[in-house]
Design an enzyme around this catalytic site. Structure first.
Site, PDB file in Angstrom:
ATOM      1  N   GLY A  36       0.819  -1.204   0.000  1.00 16.06           N
ATOM      2  CA  GLY A  36       0.000   0.000   0.000  1.00 16.06           C
ATOM      3  C   GLY A  36       0.852   1.253   0.000  1.00 16.06           C
ATOM      4  O   GLY A  36       2.035   1.215  -0.361  1.00 16.06           O
ATOM      5  N   HIS A  39       2.733   5.027  -4.616  1.00 17.43           N
ATOM      6  CA  HIS A  39       3.305   6.258  -5.155  1.00 17.43           C
ATOM      7  C   HIS A  39       3.587   6.034  -6.632  1.00 17.43           C
ATOM      8  O   HIS A  39       3.256   4.960  -7.181  1.00 17.43           O
ATOM      9  CB  HIS A  39       4.569   6.654  -4.370  1.00 17.43           C
ATOM     10  CG  HIS A  39       5.562   5.540  -4.223  1.00 17.43           C
ATOM     11  ND1 HIS A  39       6.236   4.992  -5.300  1.00 17.43           N
ATOM     12  CD2 HIS A  39       5.974   4.843  -3.141  1.00 17.43           C
ATOM     13  CE1 HIS A  39       7.042   4.033  -4.868  1.00 17.43           C
ATOM     14  NE2 HIS A  39       6.886   3.911  -3.559  1.00 17.43           N
ATOM     15  N   GLY A  41       6.127   5.247  -8.186  1.00 13.74           N
ATOM     16  CA  GLY A  41       6.928   4.053  -8.485  1.00 13.74           C
ATOM     17  C   GLY A  41       6.022   2.836  -8.650  1.00 13.74           C
ATOM     18  O   GLY A  41       6.180   2.050  -9.596  1.00 13.74           O
ATOM     19  N   HIS A  42       5.034   2.681  -7.747  1.00 15.15           N
ATOM     20  CA  HIS A  42       4.071   1.585  -7.889  1.00 15.15           C
ATOM     21  C   HIS A  42       3.260   1.771  -9.167  1.00 15.15           C
ATOM     22  O   HIS A  42       3.010   0.802  -9.900  1.00 15.15           O
ATOM     23  CB  HIS A  42       3.100   1.561  -6.700  1.00 15.15           C
ATOM     24  CG  HIS A  42       3.734   1.241  -5.385  1.00 15.15           C
ATOM     25  ND1 HIS A  42       3.845   2.156  -4.370  1.00 15.15           N
ATOM     26  CD2 HIS A  42       4.285   0.087  -4.911  1.00 15.15           C
ATOM     27  CE1 HIS A  42       4.425   1.592  -3.333  1.00 15.15           C
ATOM     28  NE2 HIS A  42       4.711   0.343  -3.630  1.00 15.15           N
ATOM     29  N   GLN A  66       7.452  -9.178   7.982  1.00 14.08           N
ATOM     30  CA  GLN A  66       8.735  -8.683   7.460  1.00 14.08           C
ATOM     31  C   GLN A  66       9.234  -7.431   8.170  1.00 14.08           C
ATOM     32  O   GLN A  66      10.231  -6.847   7.767  1.00 14.08           O
ATOM     33  CB  GLN A  66       8.655  -8.484   5.943  1.00 14.08           C
ATOM     34  CG  GLN A  66       7.812  -7.321   5.464  1.00 14.08           C
ATOM     35  CD  GLN A  66       7.679  -7.323   3.950  1.00 14.08           C
ATOM     36  OE1 GLN A  66       6.939  -8.112   3.386  1.00 14.08           O
ATOM     37  NE2 GLN A  66       8.412  -6.445   3.266  1.00 14.08           N
ATOM     38  N   GLY A 154      10.222  -3.495  -7.871  1.00 15.94           N
ATOM     39  CA  GLY A 154      11.008  -2.295  -8.141  1.00 15.94           C
ATOM     40  C   GLY A 154      12.484  -2.500  -7.825  1.00 15.94           C
ATOM     41  O   GLY A 154      12.831  -3.188  -6.860  1.00 15.94           O
ATOM     42  N   SER A 192       9.446   6.295  -2.352  1.00 16.48           N
ATOM     43  CA  SER A 192       9.251   5.249  -1.353  1.00 16.48           C
ATOM     44  C   SER A 192       8.012   5.604  -0.544  1.00 16.48           C
ATOM     45  O   SER A 192       7.733   6.788  -0.300  1.00 16.48           O
ATOM     46  CB  SER A 192      10.476   5.201  -0.419  1.00 16.48           C
ATOM     47  OG  SER A 192      10.154   4.500   0.763  1.00 16.48           O
TER      48      SER A 192
HETATM   49  O1  PAF Z   1       8.215  -4.397  -1.530  1.00 10.86           O
HETATM   50  C1  PAF Z   1       7.198  -4.519  -0.815  1.00 10.86           C
HETATM   51  O2  PAF Z   1       6.343  -3.627  -0.767  1.00 10.86           O
HETATM   52  C2  PAF Z   1       7.006  -5.785   0.004  1.00 10.86           C
HETATM   53  O3  PAF Z   1       8.222  -6.258   0.466  1.00 10.86           O
HETATM   54  C3  PAF Z   1       6.235  -6.879  -0.749  1.00 10.86           C
HETATM   55  C4  PAF Z   1       7.000  -7.380  -1.965  1.00 10.86           C
HETATM   56  C5  PAF Z   1       4.877  -6.346  -1.181  1.00 10.86           C
HETATM   57  C6  PAF Z   1       6.024  -8.072   0.184  1.00 10.86           C
HETATM   58  O4  PAF Z   1       5.325  -7.712   1.329  1.00 10.86           O
END
Ligand code: PAF
Length: 297
Positions: A36, A39, A41-42, A66, A154, A192
C-alpha cells in the site's frame, strides 16, 4: 461520468475464482505486490503490467512478518481507499486486500527461507534475516494465490528482487520476475512509501542519499578512484556533509551482493540510512568499464 474503481477482493478463494474466470476468457495475468501507500513508483509498475496483460492484480497487504520493529510496522502508512484509486488509475483490474488472518490463518507454521550471502548482507545484516523470511513467505503465499504469468518488483529494493528470483527459481514457481527501474523525483530522491513520513527538512536532507550514490558512481566511472573502498569513501563523505551516517554504503557485485573486490564490470552501489527518523534505502548500478562507463540512477 462515473469514476472507474476496481473491485477489491479480500479472500484467496474469491481471488482464484475471479482470475480463473478471466483466464478462461483468454487473459494473461500480471501481478504487482505492494504494502500500500502507493506512489508513482508503484504506478509505473502497474502501468507496465497493464501494458503487457489483460488482468493486473495489485495486492495491498502490510505484511507484519517482514518488520523487525513494532514501531515501524505501526507507523507504516495505510490508506486503502487512496491505494485502490491509485491502482485503478494506473490500470489495475483487481485489488487484493486481504486481512492478516486471511494470509496467516490460525495454525500457520511455514516459512520460506533463502540462506547465504544474498540474505545475510546489507538489509539482512541490518534488519535481520527474518525480514527476508517474512518477505519470501508472504510473496510465496501471494504468488500461489494469484498464480500470475509475470510479477513486477522495483529495483529500489534490489536485494528483495534478487531474493525473490532466488526462491522462485529454487522452488520452481512458474512465474516470470520483472525488476523495473527505480522511479525518482525531480531532485533524484527515490520514491518510497516511507517518504510520506519525512518533513520538508527531511526530504532536503534525504536528497544526499542519491547524491552520495551518484558521487561514488562518478568516482568509479570518471576514473578518479581505483578501488571500491575509495569509491565508497566518496559516497560516505557526501553523506557526512549532509549530517548522515549510513547503516551501510556498499559497492557490491549486483548478482551476489558480496563486496566488490575491484572496479570492473557492472557494480551495484547500495545505501541505507535513517533520515528524520525514517529508514531509507536506495541503490544505483554503474558500469566500471572505463571506456563505456555509464551510471543509471
Ligand atoms: O516491496 C514490498 O512492498 C514488500 O516487500 C512486498 C514485496 C509487497 C512483500 O510484502
Amino acid at each position: 461520468m462515473t469514476e472507474r474503481i476496481v473491485q477489491t477482493i479480500r479472500t484467496v478463494p474469491q481471488l482464484r475464482e475471479e482470475i480463473a474466470g478471466r483466464r478462461a476468457a483468454g487473459a494473461t495475468v500480471g501481478f504487482v505486490p505492494t504494502m500500500g501507500a502507493l506512489h508513482a513508483g508503484h504506478s509505473a509498475l502497474i502501468e507496465r503490467a497493464a501494458s503487457e496483460h489483460e488482468v493486473v492484480v495489485v495486492s495491498i497487504f502490510v505484511n507484519p512478518a517482514q518488520f523487525n520493529r513494532a514501531d515501524d510496522l505501526e507507523q507504516y502508512p495505510r490508506n486503502e481507499p487512496a491505494d485502490v484509486k491509485a491502482a485503478t488509475a494506473a490500470g489495475a483490474t483487481i485489488c487484493f486486500a486481504p486481512s492478516v488472518a486471511e494470509i496467516y490463518p490460525q495454525g500457520f507454521a511455514s516459512s520460506v527461507q533463502v540462506r547465504g550471502p544474498l540474505t545475510e548482507t546489507l538489509e539482512g545484516k541490518e534488519r535481520g534475516v527474518g525480514h527476508f523470511d517474512g518477505m519470501a513467505t508472504v510473496v510465496t503465499v501471494l504468488l500461489n494465490a494469484v498464480a500470475p504469468d509475470v510479477a513486477y518488483f522495483g529495483a529500489k529494493d534490489a536485494q528483495q528482487a534478487l531474493v525473490v528470483r532466488r526462491f522462485v527459481t529454487d522452488l520452481q514457481i512458474p512465474v516470470e520476475i520483472v525488476t523495473a527501474d527505480t522511479v525518482r523525483d525531480a531532485n533524484g530522491l527515490a520514491l518510497s512509501s516511507r517518504n510520506a513520513r519525512l518533513s520538508a527538512g527531511g526530504i532536503e536532507q534525504a536528497l544526499a542519499i542519491s547524491a552520495a550514490l551518484q558521487a561514488a558512481a562518478n568516482a568509479i566511472s570518471d576514473g578518479s578512484t581505483d578501488s571500491p573502498e575509495a569509491a565508497g569513501a566518496a559516497g560516505i563523505e557526501r553523506l557526512r556533509l549532509a549530517g548522515i551516517t549510513p547503516e551501510y554504503f556498499a559497492i557490491t557485485d549486483p548478482a551476489t551482493l558480496e563486496p566488490a573486490r575491484q572496479l570492473s564490470g557492472t557494480l551495484l552501489i547500495a545505501c541505507a540510512a535513517t533520515v528524520d527518523g525514517v529508514r531509507l534505502i536506495d541503490n544505483l548500478t554503474v558500469s566500471a568499464n572505463r571506456e563505456a562507463a555509464t551510471a543509471s540512477c
